[in-house]
Design a protein around this motif. Sequence first.
Motif, short mmCIF file in Angstrom:
data_model
loop_
_atom_site.label_atom_id
_atom_site.label_comp_id
_atom_site.label_asym_id
_atom_site.label_seq_id
_atom_site.Cartn_x
_atom_site.Cartn_y
_atom_site.Cartn_z
N ALA A 88 30.57 1.89 33.83
CA ALA A 88 29.53 1.22 34.60
C ALA A 88 29.25 1.90 35.93
O ALA A 88 28.11 1.94 36.40
CB ALA A 88 29.90 -0.25 34.84
N SER A 89 30.29 2.47 36.55
CA SER A 89 30.14 2.97 37.91
C SER A 89 30.05 4.49 38.03
O SER A 89 29.45 5.00 38.98
CB SER A 89 31.31 2.48 38.77
N ILE A 116 23.31 -5.31 37.43
CA ILE A 116 24.56 -5.35 36.67
C ILE A 116 25.72 -4.83 37.53
O ILE A 116 26.84 -5.34 37.45
CB ILE A 116 24.43 -4.52 35.37
N ASN A 117 25.42 -3.83 38.36
CA ASN A 117 26.46 -3.23 39.19
C ASN A 117 26.53 -3.84 40.59
O ASN A 117 27.19 -3.29 41.48
CB ASN A 117 26.21 -1.72 39.30
N ASN A 118 25.85 -4.98 40.78
CA ASN A 118 25.90 -5.72 42.05
C ASN A 118 25.48 -4.89 43.25
O ASN A 118 26.06 -4.99 44.34
CB ASN A 118 27.32 -6.28 42.28
N ILE A 119 24.47 -4.03 43.06
CA ILE A 119 23.93 -3.24 44.16
C ILE A 119 23.03 -4.13 45.01
O ILE A 119 22.28 -4.97 44.49
CB ILE A 119 23.14 -2.02 43.63
N ASN A 120 23.09 -3.96 46.32
CA ASN A 120 22.24 -4.69 47.24
C ASN A 120 20.78 -4.61 46.79
O ASN A 120 20.30 -3.55 46.40
CB ASN A 120 22.41 -4.10 48.64
N LYS A 121 20.07 -5.75 46.84
CA LYS A 121 18.71 -5.82 46.30
C LYS A 121 17.78 -4.80 46.93
O LYS A 121 17.02 -4.12 46.24
CB LYS A 121 18.15 -7.24 46.51
N ASN A 126 14.98 0.46 46.57
CA ASN A 126 14.72 1.78 47.16
C ASN A 126 15.11 2.91 46.21
O ASN A 126 14.41 3.90 46.07
CB ASN A 126 15.49 1.93 48.48
N LYS A 127 16.25 2.72 45.53
CA LYS A 127 16.71 3.72 44.57
C LYS A 127 15.73 3.83 43.40
O LYS A 127 15.39 4.92 42.94
CB LYS A 127 18.10 3.34 44.06
N MET A 128 15.26 2.70 42.93
CA MET A 128 14.29 2.69 41.83
C MET A 128 13.02 3.42 42.24
O MET A 128 12.51 4.27 41.50
CB MET A 128 13.98 1.24 41.43
N ASN A 164 22.95 3.97 38.70
CA ASN A 164 24.26 3.51 39.20
C ASN A 164 24.97 4.60 40.00
O ASN A 164 26.16 4.48 40.29
CB ASN A 164 25.14 3.02 38.05
N ASP A 165 24.24 5.68 40.35
CA ASP A 165 24.79 6.78 41.13
C ASP A 165 26.07 7.33 40.50
O ASP A 165 27.12 7.42 41.16
CB ASP A 165 25.07 6.32 42.57
#
Length: 242
Positions: A88-89, A116-121, A126-128, A164-165
Motif C-alpha cells: 500500500a505504501s 485508502i492511504n489516509n493522505i491529507n485531503k 494537489n497530488k492528483m 501513494n508516492d
Amino acid sequence: MIMSEEILTLQHLSKFFPDGDRTITVLDDISLSMKEGEFVAIVGPSGSGKSTLLSIIGALLTPTKGKVILDGKDISAFKPAQLTATRASNIGFIFQSPNLIPYLTIKDQLLLIGKINNINKKANRNKMNELVRELGLEHRVNNYPSSLSGGEKQRVAIGRAFMNDPKIILADEPTASLDTERGRTVVEKIAYEVKTRRKAAIMVTHDERMLGVCDRVLHMEDGKLIEDNQAEKKNHPTPAQT
C-alpha cells in the motif's frame, strides 16, 4: 551533486515449488540492485520466471531463499500484514489491463488511492492535479473510463500507481494491448515519472520496441537473470567458441 540512493536489492533470491515427489526451481540465485531514477526492463520467454520475480518484489509472494531489501527493509522476512502495508505504501503496480473502476471518474480513481492511504485531503488533491497535468489528462479528469482510449486508460493507471508516492513501480506488460505509438507514449510517461520523482521501476515486457526507453535490459531464462550484453554473448558466440 545529488547521490542516488539504492531502492531495491535482491540477494541470492530463489523460489522453489513442490511438484509431486520433485521440486521445481522457478527462480535460481538472483541478485540485483536498483537505484532511484532507474528504469529496468526484464524480457524472456513465457515460463522463465518473470511473473514470479515481479510477485516477490511486489510483496505478493515470499522467496524460498534469499532477501528482498526495499528502501532499506528486508521485506522477505515480513509477516502477511506487513507485506500488505508495504504494498500500500511503497509499491505501485501497472498491469497489462488498466483495471479502472468503471463508475468512478479519472479524478476519483486517483483520489481514492490517497483516501485508502489516509493522505491529507488537500495534499491528496494537489497530488492528483499534479499527476493529471504531467500525464496530459487535465481535460479528462471528469470523464469515466468508458470514454477513454486505451492509451489514456494506461496513463490513468500510471497516475494511480504514483498516487501513494511508492519507492518502486512494477509494470507487467503495460503495452501489450496498445499500438506502437500509444505504447511508447505510455512507457515514456513511466520513465518520465521515475526520473523526475526519483523512483525505481521494473517493466516486464515482450515488446522489444520499448526497450530503448529503459536504462537497463535484463534477460530472464530458466529462472536466472542476466544482463543484456551477457545474453548477446551467449546467443552469439565468438569465433573461438564456434
